[in-house]
Design a protein around this motif. Structure first.
Motif, PDB file in Angstrom:
ATOM      1  N   VAL A  82      52.950  38.578  37.357  1.00  0.00           N
ATOM      2  CA  VAL A  82      52.770  37.592  36.284  1.00  0.00           C
ATOM      3  C   VAL A  82      52.891  36.186  36.853  1.00  0.00           C
ATOM      4  N   ARG A 134      49.821  35.309  39.078  1.00  0.00           N
ATOM      5  CA  ARG A 134      48.633  34.936  38.299  1.00  0.00           C
ATOM      6  C   ARG A 134      48.793  33.552  37.675  1.00  0.00           C
ATOM      7  N   THR A 135      49.973  33.251  37.170  1.00  0.00           N
ATOM      8  CA  THR A 135      50.217  31.935  36.579  1.00  0.00           C
ATOM      9  C   THR A 135      50.090  30.839  37.629  1.00  0.00           C
ATOM     10  N   ARG A 169      46.537  30.028  38.825  1.00  0.00           N
ATOM     11  CA  ARG A 169      45.743  29.208  37.904  1.00  0.00           C
ATOM     12  C   ARG A 169      46.031  27.722  38.081  1.00  0.00           C
ATOM     13  N   THR A 208      58.515  34.486  29.337  1.00  0.00           N
ATOM     14  CA  THR A 208      58.216  33.098  28.990  1.00  0.00           C
ATOM     15  C   THR A 208      59.115  32.144  29.759  1.00  0.00           C
ATOM     16  N   CYS A 231      58.145  31.919  33.494  1.00  0.00           N
ATOM     17  CA  CYS A 231      56.886  31.188  33.671  1.00  0.00           C
ATOM     18  C   CYS A 231      57.067  29.696  33.436  1.00  0.00           C
ATOM     19  N   LYS A 232      57.895  29.337  32.464  1.00  0.00           N
ATOM     20  CA  LYS A 232      58.154  27.903  32.237  1.00  0.00           C
ATOM     21  C   LYS A 232      58.832  27.281  33.449  1.00  0.00           C
ATOM     22  N   ILE A 268      56.149  26.705  36.047  1.00  0.00           N
ATOM     23  CA  ILE A 268      55.230  25.609  35.696  1.00  0.00           C
ATOM     24  C   ILE A 268      55.889  24.241  35.849  1.00  0.00           C
TER      25      ILE A 268
END
Length: 62
Positions: free
Chosen positions: A12, A15-16, A19, A53, A56-57, A60
């Motif tokens: 996951v 992939r994040t 991008r 979530t 991933c945050k 990012i």
């Protein structure tokens, strides 16, 4: 426990990150930084249901 979570969410995060970043070295660095931050901040996760979530945050915004 944390190692199993890392293995479970590695794809996951990959992939994040792919991008957001064009360079494989930057992608690997971002994932490594995210995993380190995740480990250090795991105690701040309030609900295990939102781990995906949350992780991933961190990736990012790191």
């Amino acid at each position: 426990m944390f190692v199993s979570l890392v293995k479970q969410y590695e794809d996951v995060l990959y992939r994040t990150a792919s991008r957001l970043l064009n360079n494989d070295e930057d992608l690997a660095d971002a994932m490594q930084d995210a995993f380190i931050s995740d480990y250090e901040k795991l105690h701040t996760l309030k609900n295990d249901e939102y781990f995906n979530t949350w992780i991933c945050k961190i990736l990012i915004y790191k």
